[in-house]
Scaffold this motif. Structure first.
Motif, mmCIF file in Angstrom:
data_model
loop_
_atom_site.group_PDB
_atom_site.id
_atom_site.type_symbol
_atom_site.label_atom_id
_atom_site.label_comp_id
_atom_site.label_asym_id
_atom_site.label_seq_id
_atom_site.Cartn_x
_atom_site.Cartn_y
_atom_site.Cartn_z
ATOM 1 N N UNK A 219 0.852 -1.188 0.000
ATOM 2 C CA UNK A 219 0.000 0.000 0.000
ATOM 3 C C UNK A 219 0.889 1.241 0.000
ATOM 4 N N UNK A 220 0.652 2.115 -0.963
ATOM 5 C CA UNK A 220 1.454 3.319 -1.106
ATOM 6 C C UNK A 220 0.704 4.495 -0.467
ATOM 7 N N UNK A 221 0.985 4.710 0.829
ATOM 8 C CA UNK A 221 0.327 5.768 1.574
ATOM 9 C C UNK A 221 1.055 7.096 1.387
ATOM 10 N N UNK A 222 0.309 8.183 1.449
ATOM 11 C CA UNK A 222 0.930 9.508 1.500
ATOM 12 C C UNK A 222 1.626 9.702 2.844
ATOM 13 N N UNK A 223 0.987 9.238 3.893
ATOM 14 C CA UNK A 223 1.598 9.270 5.220
ATOM 15 C C UNK A 223 2.749 8.269 5.266
#
Length: 345
Positions: free
Chosen positions: A277-281
């Motif tokens: 999962x490529x989170x901004x956070x």
């Protein structure tokens, strides 16, 4: 431990502000400070007494615990109710049934127990239903309904957003998820709420309705299972929730190990899964130093049982040996001990 909270706040400030404002309505009940790590250790003592045939002493221990702690957990009340029914102790059966109902155990869960159903067949149904109804009213009055609705809304946002996910599979058959903005937003709303009023656990907002195969499941932690930076943002809050009786020790252990599992996956260390999962956070975790062996994938289990039991003991969680005895006792005596998500807490 460092965390970069770069979130696109456009279109998010309004939602966050509304929910945070709602959450500022403090919880309905102000509890006296009690240490629920000690409570959980006492529950383990009560279980050991029952396992060793000291049934009378065990039931008395449960009664003593429930009289001294204002927030017994639903699963423990349910277990005690089953044990009293198995021993044909009518007085304690009704006492524990009332405790169970007032702490969130629905009738549909109570009647899953063969011992409870047998007790009801013996002519106690009417009284049991009356006690259940009275206890359920107490339960509904004890939770913060506004806060519950806020968290429920976040969980529904999470579930609805999943319908739009379109992962990209690379040449190594790894699935990459990029469109996960809602998970980032939900995490930061949950963090702001938690920092203001504490983690929304089992007693603050109650338990999930029986809409899945797992009984007595809390649902605030669902948002943490879906974003591994939650542990980084809220670790101390979560440990405080264990101490304050909002999270069961095994529930914290599941959150902890789930976070590390997902974090390792984000770094390409796949053990039983192939999703990134490529989170901004963004968050960085130190090397894992706590092991509870309480996760879906045994790839993350530690073989150092002394270390595992030490980590478990620090948060009031049962030892590995106690857990195995409980599973065997459950199978041989038809007592339901396991609850929560995937029956892990």
């Amino acid at each position: 431990m460092q965390i970069n909270s770069r979130v696109n706040w456009s279109g998010f400030r309004t939602l966050s502000g509304i929910l945070f404002g709602i959450a500022m309505l403090l919880t309905n009940v102000v509890w006296c400070q009690e240490n629920y790590i000690h409570y959980n250790k006492e529950i383990l003592t009560a279980e050991k007494l029952y396992f060793t045939g000291k049934h009378k002493e065990s039931l008395e221990k449960y009664q003593d615990i429930f009289s001294r702690y204002k927030k017994p957990f639903a699963i423990h009340c349910f277990v005690a109710t089953q044990m009293a029914a198995a021993r044909n102790d009518t007085s304690l059966f009704f006492d524990f049934l009332g405790k169970a109902a007032s702490n969130g155990v629905p009738w549909s869960t109570l009647t899953k127990s063969v011992h409870v159903r047998r007790m009801l067949k013996d002519g106690h149904t009417r009284r049991a239903l009356d006690i259940q109804e009275e206890g359920w009213k107490k339960y509904l009055n004890s939770i913060n309904k506004v806060l519950r609705d806020s968290i429920d809304y976040l969980v529904k946002r999470d579930n609805n957003d999943r319908k739009n996910w379109k992962p990209i599979k690379d040449s190594n058959r790894i699935y990459h998820y990029y469109n996960v903005k809602v998970l980032d937003e939900n995490l930061h709303i949950l963090n702001r709420i938690t920092k203001r009023v504490g983690f929304p656990g089992q007693h603050k907002i109650g338990l999930r309705e029986n809409d899945d195969p797992w009984i007595l499941r809390s649902f605030g932690s669902t948002l943490l299972y879906h974003h591994f930076c939650g542990l980084s943002l809220m670790k101390e809050d979560l440990l405080k929730a264990v101490e304050d009786g909002e999270l069961l020790p095994a529930e914290y252990a599941l959150i902890y190990e789930w976070a590390y599992s997902s974090y390792y996956q984000s770094k390409g260390q796949f053990r039983g899964s192939n999703n990134i999962f490529h989170f901004t956070t963004k968050c960085d975790y130190p090397k894992q130093d706590k092991f509870y062996n309480n996760f879906l994938s045994p790839f993350f289990y530690s073989k150092d049982t002394l270390l595992v039991n030490k980590c478990r003991g620090e948060i009031g969680m049962q030892s590995l040996e106690h857990e195995q005895i409980k599973k065997m006792f459950e199978r041989n005596n038809q007592i339901i001990f396991r609850s929560g998500m995937f029956n892990f807490y």
